[in-house]
Write an enzyme that holds these catalytic residues in place. Structure first.
Site, mmCIF file in Angstrom:
data_model
loop_
_atom_site.group_PDB
_atom_site.id
_atom_site.type_symbol
_atom_site.label_atom_id
_atom_site.label_comp_id
_atom_site.label_asym_id
_atom_site.label_seq_id
_atom_site.Cartn_x
_atom_site.Cartn_y
_atom_site.Cartn_z
ATOM 1 N N SER A 175 0.824 -1.203 0.000
ATOM 2 C CA SER A 175 0.000 0.000 0.000
ATOM 3 C C SER A 175 0.859 1.256 0.000
ATOM 4 C CB SER A 175 -0.882 -0.019 1.261
ATOM 5 O OG SER A 175 -1.435 1.241 1.529
ATOM 6 N N TYR A 212 -2.138 0.582 10.062
ATOM 7 C CA TYR A 212 -2.313 -0.124 8.791
ATOM 8 C C TYR A 212 -1.041 -0.039 7.961
ATOM 9 C CZ TYR A 212 -4.059 -1.268 4.124
ATOM 10 O OH TYR A 212 -4.231 -1.820 2.884
#
Length: 320
Positions: free
Chosen positions: A136, A161
């Site tokens: 990501s 995250y």
């Protein structure tokens, strides 16, 4: 060939599975006549019925097998890898959501790090030709210079995250070095398109505008995001499945044209022919002020080039 797609009933996973079916139908494709195993645990992060609908559509193909299981279950993954003898792994599954990770860090770290480790261990014991990990843009944090270059300093991720994705990347790179697992990390930037998760900004904004409900806008709308259409992401992933000499690499898959959130809202208004109602909220500390992918490396190693403009993609999504 047998390709495992984790999270394969979700947004990106279901698009990728369809794209793989289409791509591998060509006689000259390096993935010709591949079998695709879609692995999903159909959790309730968002409506599981949406994922089951995706899986049911995919199951219409005789070349697709749906497996309901949790990739954090090491014994189950050992058995699955032993039975299926995968040639390629595309690991898209995991706990998503930057804001969610702030309130549920243990869950996110477990699923994204321990889950990746479970799959890497299975791939170590049952060797594959390529192991693609869906990373990501959140691995880049304050201190990273924009546009974000894969091999430049990354900064410290701004959310649990982002930490989980970076930790999983490092595990994969370690397994590539120690055990020869042909691991490649693909850093995805702000993926959008039909069937996207309902809490993602573009989906939430478009739904609010269409239903004449307020948009919850965090900050002044100047945050920049590198929105990338899911079809472009799928083309990049498929290229990475067979591209030579990329094991051990990290590669950005983005669009390289960041847009401010307030400009995104204006575009949605134009496509929906409705005016947005905006509820202004304080900026969130876990949000990066900018995501911007440098695509030099992906262009060189994958021949990657995004093709869908944001205006076209938003118009298609609003119509959907």
């Amino acid at each position: 060939m047998t390709v495992l797609v984790t999270g394969g009933a979700g947004f990106i996973g279901s698009h990728l599975a369809h794209a793989l079916l289409e791509h591998s139908a060509a006689a000259n494709s390096p993935l010709a006549s591949s079998t695709i195993v879609v692995l999903d645990n159909f959790n309730d992060y968002y409506d599981p019925q949406l994922k089951r609908q995706n899986a049911a559509e995919l199951a219409k193909s005789p070349r697709v097998r749906i497996v309901e299981a949790d990739f954090c279950d090491t014994a189950a993954m050992e058995q699955l890898f032993a039975e299926q003898r995968f040639t390629h792994v595309v690991h898209l599954g995991g706990s998503p959501g930057v804001p969610y990770s702030v309130n549920h860090p243990a869950e996110v770290l477990h699923n994204n790090v321990q889950g990746t480790l479970s799959l890497l261990e299975a791939a170590r014991r049952h060797p594959v030709e390529r192991f693609l990990f869906s990373s990501s843009s959140t691995v880049y944090g304050p201190g990273a210079k924009a546009p974000f270059v894969e091999d430049a300093p990354l900064g410290t991720p701004a959310s649990p995250y982002g930490v989980s994705k970076r930790a999983a990347e490092l595990l994969g790179l370690n397994y590539a070095k120690l055990h020869g697992v042909p691991f490649v990390s693909l850093r995805l930037f702000n993926v959008y398109g039909v069937r996207m998760r309902p809490e993602l900004s573009l989906a939430a904004f478009a739904t609010a505008v269409k239903n004449e409900k307020p948009i919850r806008l965090f900050g002044d709308g100047s945050v920049l995001r590198d929105f990338t259409h899911v079809s472009d992401i799928c083309r990049g992933v498929i290229s990475a499945l067979t591209a030579p000499n990329i094991a051990g690499e990290c590669l950005n898959l983005g669009h390289d044209q960041p847009v401010m959130m307030r400009d995104l809202i204006t575009l949605i208004e134009k496509c929906a022919a409705k005016k947005a109602l905006i509820e202004r909220l304080p900026a969130r500390s876990e949000d990066m002020p900018l995501t911007h992918a440098d695509l030099t490396k992906a262009r060189r190693l994958l021949g990657y080039q995004p093709a869908v403009s944001l205006e076209q993609g938003v118009r298609d999504f609003v119509s959907y």
